[in-house]
Design an enzyme around this catalytic site. Sequence first.
Site, PDB file in Angstrom:
ATOM      1  N   LYS A  22       0.859  -1.199   0.000  1.00 23.50           N
ATOM      2  CA  LYS A  22       0.000   0.000   0.000  1.00 23.50           C
ATOM      3  C   LYS A  22       0.888   1.240   0.000  1.00 23.50           C
ATOM      4  CE  LYS A  22      -3.926   2.042   2.515  1.00 23.50           C
ATOM      5  NZ  LYS A  22      -4.767   1.974   3.736  1.00 23.50           N
ATOM      6  N   SER A  78     -10.301  -0.057   6.936  1.00 22.60           N
ATOM      7  CA  SER A  78      -9.649   0.116   5.632  1.00 22.60           C
ATOM      8  C   SER A  78      -8.965  -1.122   5.079  1.00 22.60           C
ATOM      9  CB  SER A  78      -8.618   1.245   5.700  1.00 22.60           C
ATOM     10  OG  SER A  78      -9.236   2.496   5.579  1.00 22.60           O
ATOM     11  N   SER A 131      -9.823   2.151   2.727  1.00 23.45           N
ATOM     12  CA  SER A 131      -8.911   2.846   1.863  1.00 23.45           C
ATOM     13  C   SER A 131      -7.918   1.941   1.137  1.00 23.45           C
ATOM     14  CB  SER A 131      -8.104   3.864   2.679  1.00 23.45           C
ATOM     15  OG  SER A 131      -7.257   3.216   3.600  1.00 23.45           O
TER      16      SER A 131
END
Lengths: 95, 495
Positions: free
Chosen positions: B79, B183, B159
């Site tokens: 990420k 997330s 997210s």
Amino acid sequence: MALDTDTVRRIAHLARVRVPEAELEPLAGELSNILTWVEQLGEVDTENVPPMTSVVAVRLPMREDRVDDGGKAEAILSNAPEGAPGFFAVPKVVE
Amino acid sequence: MTGGLTDLTLAGARAGLAAGDFTSEELTLAHLGALEETRPLNAFIAETPERALEMARASDARRAQGQAGMLEGLPIAVKDLFCTQGVQTTAGSRILGGFAPPYESTVTANMWTEGAVMLGKTNMDEFAMGSSNMTSHYGRVENPWRAAGSNRALAPGGSSGGSAAAVAARAAPAATGTDTGGSIRQPAAFCGIVGMKPTYGRCSRWGIVAFASSLDQAGPITRTVWDSAIVLRAMAGHDPKDSTSVPAAVPDYEAALTGDIRGLRIGIPAEYRMEGTPEAIVALWERGKDWLKAAGAEIVDIGLPHTKYALPAYYIVAPAEASSNLARYDGVRFGLRETGDGADLTEMYEATRGAGFGAEVRRRILIGAYVLSAGYYDAYYIKAQRVRSLIAQDFADAFGRVDAILTPTTPTAAFPLGEKMDDPIAMYLNDVFTVPASMAGLPAISVPAGLDDDGLPLGLHLIANAFEEETLFRVAGVLEAAAGFTARPETAAKA
């Protein structure tokens, strides 16, 4: 809590975020909706309830107060949008 | 042999590498091809093929010498919230455009030490603020799944939406994510894969771009529970550079996957039966109970009375912490600088931050600044932290009676991209089932457990007591086996 555009302008300045004049009013509406929604917490009786200060039950560790890192000025400055050797550069702040 | 390499689970790939069926270079090349093939999903902000091949060859050389770490030769996507030395780290924001960290986050460093190979940096909601991946400055991510009979692009969740989309589409066998209020778990549920948030303090936060420091926690995104156990073991561990990282040994989570949950007590919280939850989700939750019961667990009705207040409390605490954390983006030390129309320093701060932050980040900074401002601090921030104590106490009481808690992961399946964008609160409600565990710092996992009437994946969510990740994995493994989820998304690398 309903926020007016003056309050939003003031918070935005405190947070150092430029908000174009035309966006102040819609933003005030959005922020007011969020604040009104979170105010349902008022229904909860929190008399004698301590605020959470630590997520897991651990004591903050202590260490000896000595320098254990450093000498990395070049690496630290490597991402500066503007700089002079050994320095970050900002607009003039003193006359 | 290269056929089918992108369809392998991490455990399968590990076995194949160990047996000499293929090399890390072959495995990595197959995934780099899959990255290219699935590019329309926009799951990656940066692909790092050269670094990947270099790491893969180095791994093959180590293996030839008889050395193999826990993730030796296994390709992983990261990420774009994890600082990676010399590789741009944007947090999905314009304000960090071009930032190349001169250091490596502890979690990624741990994985590279164990032999993992970095495929690239995955797309995400800006500063991890969002549940749809619509707020990324680098463009929206598409969910690899489509509803039956529809070609409409769906949100991958957020997210960590890029990580989830990449893993679901077989572009990566595993990815790192971060979870502040859901997330990791919500995008995992939307993409039909496994997403795990460890106990707060289990993984070091050092080198992860901070959003809300009392909630942020890194965790694995994988296609199986077993793979989740493999990756977490490598990510986790004490780090003196994060004072909230817990000095406890990391267990062998794979050993916890015994398949035996006889005698375990599984709590079903009445408060998670929320009005308006689709029938398919309620029915799946019922099936989940039946599966665990059939495996020998005892189902116990419990109460978590402050559940409905977790989300509003979160939307005070998280923005408050975000407004403090994001004060560092000032145009001086890294990232974007806009000088504005004056030569003044304040002008530069305001112009930089005004241009660098997107609408949702700006909203949260302003909410945070407001609830922390003089005269409102007690009424909002301290009140929310008191409610948070009550939420944590609810869980503490429940874990006196049960070993794990079963709930749905999300109140809906994946929604069309672009929906809910004009109503922040509707977007926030995505995390209604995941936020309470975050507020209490507890470990939780989402396991793909079924499809809804439109053929979209749904997740079941398990929560365990602090540092009981082994219990969590044990129950999750049984849930996964019972659910037998084998459906594949429409967009997946051909293998």
